[in-house]
Design a protein around this motif. Structure first.
Motif, mmCIF file in Angstrom:
data_model
loop_
_atom_site.group_PDB
_atom_site.id
_atom_site.type_symbol
_atom_site.label_atom_id
_atom_site.label_comp_id
_atom_site.label_asym_id
_atom_site.label_seq_id
_atom_site.Cartn_x
_atom_site.Cartn_y
_atom_site.Cartn_z
ATOM 1 N N HIS A 124 -5.514 4.636 2.811
ATOM 2 C CA HIS A 124 -6.836 4.461 2.231
ATOM 3 C C HIS A 124 -7.704 5.661 2.619
ATOM 4 N N ASP A 180 -7.456 3.666 -4.902
ATOM 5 C CA ASP A 180 -6.730 4.932 -4.997
ATOM 6 C C ASP A 180 -7.344 5.723 -6.148
ATOM 7 N N SER A 238 -4.911 9.011 -8.304
ATOM 8 C CA SER A 238 -3.610 8.858 -8.968
ATOM 9 C C SER A 238 -3.406 9.884 -10.080
ATOM 10 N N HIS A 266 -0.216 4.259 -0.542
ATOM 11 C CA HIS A 266 -0.969 5.376 0.001
ATOM 12 C C HIS A 266 -1.911 4.917 1.101
ATOM 13 N N ASP A 301 2.181 10.782 0.013
ATOM 14 C CA ASP A 301 0.948 10.188 0.493
ATOM 15 C C ASP A 301 -0.145 11.248 0.461
ATOM 16 N N SER A 305 0.848 -1.187 0.000
ATOM 17 C CA SER A 305 0.000 0.000 0.000
ATOM 18 C C SER A 305 0.881 1.235 0.000
#
Length: 155
Positions: free
Chosen positions: A96, A113, A116, A94, A132, A92
């Motif tokens: 959630h 995501d 992006s 990033h 992030d 992961s």
């Protein structure tokens, strides 16, 4: 996405020079067992006291700080100002996203995501390297909407 496991976190701790003490293991297990609960340090402490009555709140805070620094746990602060902790997911990059119900306070997670392309635009337009992002949607959950509909029909 899979959540980090106890062996994953043990490896991270060992690589950083920390041991997986019984207290740390119990804390991680509480996070694993309550993976969607967004627990505060105090809530984690109360759950740990049930099985580890000798554990102190300072130990919980120190362990959460270590796990946050190792990027095994993500600290999230919502509008109530209380820090809550999420166990990171494998692969992961990033955080959630969250759906916050204004009525009942439930917090749902969104793992897609959706940002992006926006990140690519920001990096290109502003020469800003994004590491992030955090996103919370505020609204009314499906349960509260259903209750409102039902009370409107019956009232």
């Amino acid at each position: 996405m899979l959540q980090l496991s106890l062996p994953d976190i043990k490896s991270q701790l060992q690589r950083a020079g920390f041991k997986l003490t019984p207290q740390r293991e119990a804390l991680v297990q509480v996070l694993i067992d309550n993976k969607t609960a967004h627990l505060s340090a105090e809530e984690i402490f109360m759950l740990l006291k049930q099985t580890h009555p000798d554990i102190g709140l300072a130990t919980v805070y120190r362990t959460l700080e270590i796990l946050t620094q190792l990027n095994a746990v993500k600290k999230v602060v919502f509008e109530d100002g209380i820090a809550r902790y999420d166990l990171k997911r494998k692969d992961s990059g990033h955080s959630h996203h969250h759906l916050l119900c204004s009525r009942c306070g439930v917090i749902e997670e969104v793992f897609e995501d959706l940002l992006s392309q926006i990140e690519k635009n920001i990096e290109a337009d502003y020469q800003f390297k994004i590491l992030d992002h955090r996103l919370a949607f505020h609204g009314i959950c499906k349960v509260c909407q259903s209750l409102e509909r039902d009370s409107g029909l019956n009232g």
